[in-house]
Design an enzyme around this catalytic site. Structure first.
Site, PDB file in Angstrom:
ATOM      1  N   PRO A 130       0.818  -1.209   0.000  1.00 32.43           N
ATOM      2  CA  PRO A 130       0.000   0.000   0.000  1.00 32.43           C
ATOM      3  C   PRO A 130       0.856   1.266   0.000  1.00 32.43           C
ATOM      4  O   PRO A 130       1.877   1.339   0.679  1.00 32.43           O
ATOM      5  CB  PRO A 130      -0.796  -0.120   1.307  1.00 32.43           C
ATOM      6  CG  PRO A 130      -0.803  -1.572   1.619  1.00 32.43           C
ATOM      7  CD  PRO A 130       0.498  -2.108   1.120  1.00 32.43           C
ATOM      8  N   GLU A 131       0.439   2.250  -0.792  1.00 32.09           N
ATOM      9  CA  GLU A 131       1.126   3.534  -0.834  1.00 32.09           C
ATOM     10  C   GLU A 131       0.253   4.571  -0.135  1.00 32.09           C
ATOM     11  O   GLU A 131      -0.745   4.224   0.495  1.00 32.09           O
ATOM     12  CB  GLU A 131       1.434   3.905  -2.284  1.00 32.09           C
ATOM     13  CG  GLU A 131       2.314   2.872  -2.988  1.00 32.09           C
ATOM     14  CD  GLU A 131       2.657   3.228  -4.426  1.00 32.09           C
ATOM     15  OE1 GLU A 131       2.757   4.431  -4.747  1.00 32.09           O
ATOM     16  OE2 GLU A 131       2.823   2.304  -5.246  1.00 32.09           O
ATOM     17  N   LYS A 163       3.483   6.348   4.350  1.00 33.17           N
ATOM     18  CA  LYS A 163       2.812   5.056   4.454  1.00 33.17           C
ATOM     19  C   LYS A 163       2.691   4.598   5.912  1.00 33.17           C
ATOM     20  O   LYS A 163       2.193   3.514   6.175  1.00 33.17           O
ATOM     21  CB  LYS A 163       3.591   4.003   3.672  1.00 33.17           C
ATOM     22  CG  LYS A 163       3.888   4.375   2.221  1.00 33.17           C
ATOM     23  CD  LYS A 163       4.796   3.334   1.586  1.00 33.17           C
ATOM     24  CE  LYS A 163       5.305   3.771   0.233  1.00 33.17           C
ATOM     25  NZ  LYS A 163       6.230   2.791  -0.373  1.00 33.17           N
ATOM     26  N   ARG A 203      11.560  -5.199  -9.526  1.00 25.45           N
ATOM     27  CA  ARG A 203      10.168  -4.975  -9.936  1.00 25.45           C
ATOM     28  C   ARG A 203      10.167  -4.513 -11.391  1.00 25.45           C
ATOM     29  O   ARG A 203      10.998  -4.952 -12.166  1.00 25.45           O
ATOM     30  CB  ARG A 203       9.524  -3.924  -9.010  1.00 25.45           C
ATOM     31  CG  ARG A 203       9.347  -4.419  -7.579  1.00 25.45           C
ATOM     32  CD  ARG A 203       8.885  -3.318  -6.651  1.00 25.45           C
ATOM     33  NE  ARG A 203       9.938  -2.368  -6.362  1.00 25.45           N
ATOM     34  CZ  ARG A 203       9.791  -1.296  -5.597  1.00 25.45           C
ATOM     35  NH1 ARG A 203       8.600  -1.052  -5.046  1.00 25.45           N
ATOM     36  NH2 ARG A 203      10.789  -0.472  -5.367  1.00 25.45           N
TER      37      ARG A 203
END
Length: 308
Positions: free
Chosen positions: A2-3, A61, A292
């Protein structure tokens, strides 16, 4: 992971359903989820029992619950990690498969009676963190008017949507680094709350390559990037965040839908929407990045010659 928008959605839900309520009991079902509470699971349960949630705060975050009732000022940190969820449920609701911590709250008409921490991969967790003075003497984060900040979050910079941060702050922080632009905006010590998805989206919107060196960045470009970061985060927040699977949900278990509005991230081989408006056919490119992927347009986000 989650950002900022996803964590802010959770913060707002907790602020509505949990703030001002007193913790009646705590049950740690998996001690691994409170491993960062060094005094152990039993102390975690006993310390929280009887405390009242006074605030729900986010910085980047990082998310924490202010507590009244502790002998030594501290907050309850809630780190979501890759798969952590904070859900508000009625006590009679069946336990989630990966339920790790159950917090029972004082009754309030039509309000769920439990706050549950669910975590499939156990990368997240909950723990108490003592408060220290905010480095700049200003409010610690969204949801707080206090200048005290948890020790566990004191090292991170102000986030994209923080009203006490400016484009000039971002420019000065970037120029202190000697790295690629995307790596820099992912550095929580430069600006917090930005992760891989929104970094790609903001860089695309600002027409900047993530391969640009921070030493070459100019103020007008940083202003453009800063505006893009704010716009992307604001739109994502309005959409409830970005959900690609069932792991990210808000406190009521609903998914966000900003994924439908992504212009760069995850669009490998699809037309660049901006180039298409100019009558050009340019395909979004995917490049490996720190284990990524990065997504960008090879035409409107030209790479520096040295990184081609």
């Amino acid at each position: 992971m989650p950002e900022l928008p996803e964590v802010e959605v959770v913060r707002r839900g907790l602020d509505k359903w949990v703030r001002t309520r007193t913790i009646e009991s705590v049950q740690v079902l998996d001690p691994r989820s409170v491993r960062r509470h060094l005094d152990g699971a039993l102390d975690f349960e006993q310390s929280l029992t009887g405390c009242t949630v006074s605030s729900v705060v986010r910085r980047g975050k990082f998310l924490w619950l202010g507590l009244d009732g502790l002998e030594i000022p501290a907050v309850l940190m809630a780190h979501l990690g890759m798969s952590g969820q904070l859900l508000v449920e009625q006590p009679e609701a069946p336990d989630e498969k990966h339920l790790k911590v159950r917090i029972s709250l004082t009754e309030r008409l039509d309000y769920p009676g439990e706050l549950r921490f669910v975590d499939q991969r156990i990368f997240g967790g909950m723990f108490l963190s003592p408060l220290v003075p905010s480095p700049d003497g200003l409010p610690a984060g969204q949801g707080s008017s206090e200048s005290a900040i948890p020790q566990a979050a004191a090292h991170i910079a102000r986030d994209v949507l923080d009203p006490h941060r400016t484009a000039e702050d971002l420019y000065l922080a970037l120029r202190k680094r000697s790295t690629d632009l995307k790596r820099a905006i992912l550095d929580q010590g430069v600006i917090s709350g930005v992760g891989n998805i929104y970094a790609d989206e903001a860089l695309w919107q600002a027409k900047l390559s993530g391969h640009r060196k921070t030493a070459t960045i100019r103020r007008p470009e940083v202003q453009r990037l800063n505006d893009a970061l704010i716009d992307v985060m604001t739109r994502a927040l309005a959409a409830g965040g970005t959900s690609f699977d069932s792991l990210y949900v808000n406190v009521n278990g609903a998914s966000g839908y900003f994924a439908r509005s992504l212009n760069a991230y995850g669009r490998e081989g699809k037309e660049c929407l901006r180039c298409a408006q100019d009558g050009k056919v340019t395909l979004i490119r995917r490049d490996p990045f720190m284990g990524r992927s990065s997504y960008s347009c090879p035409v409107c986000q030209p790479r520096p010659r040295t990184s081609r």
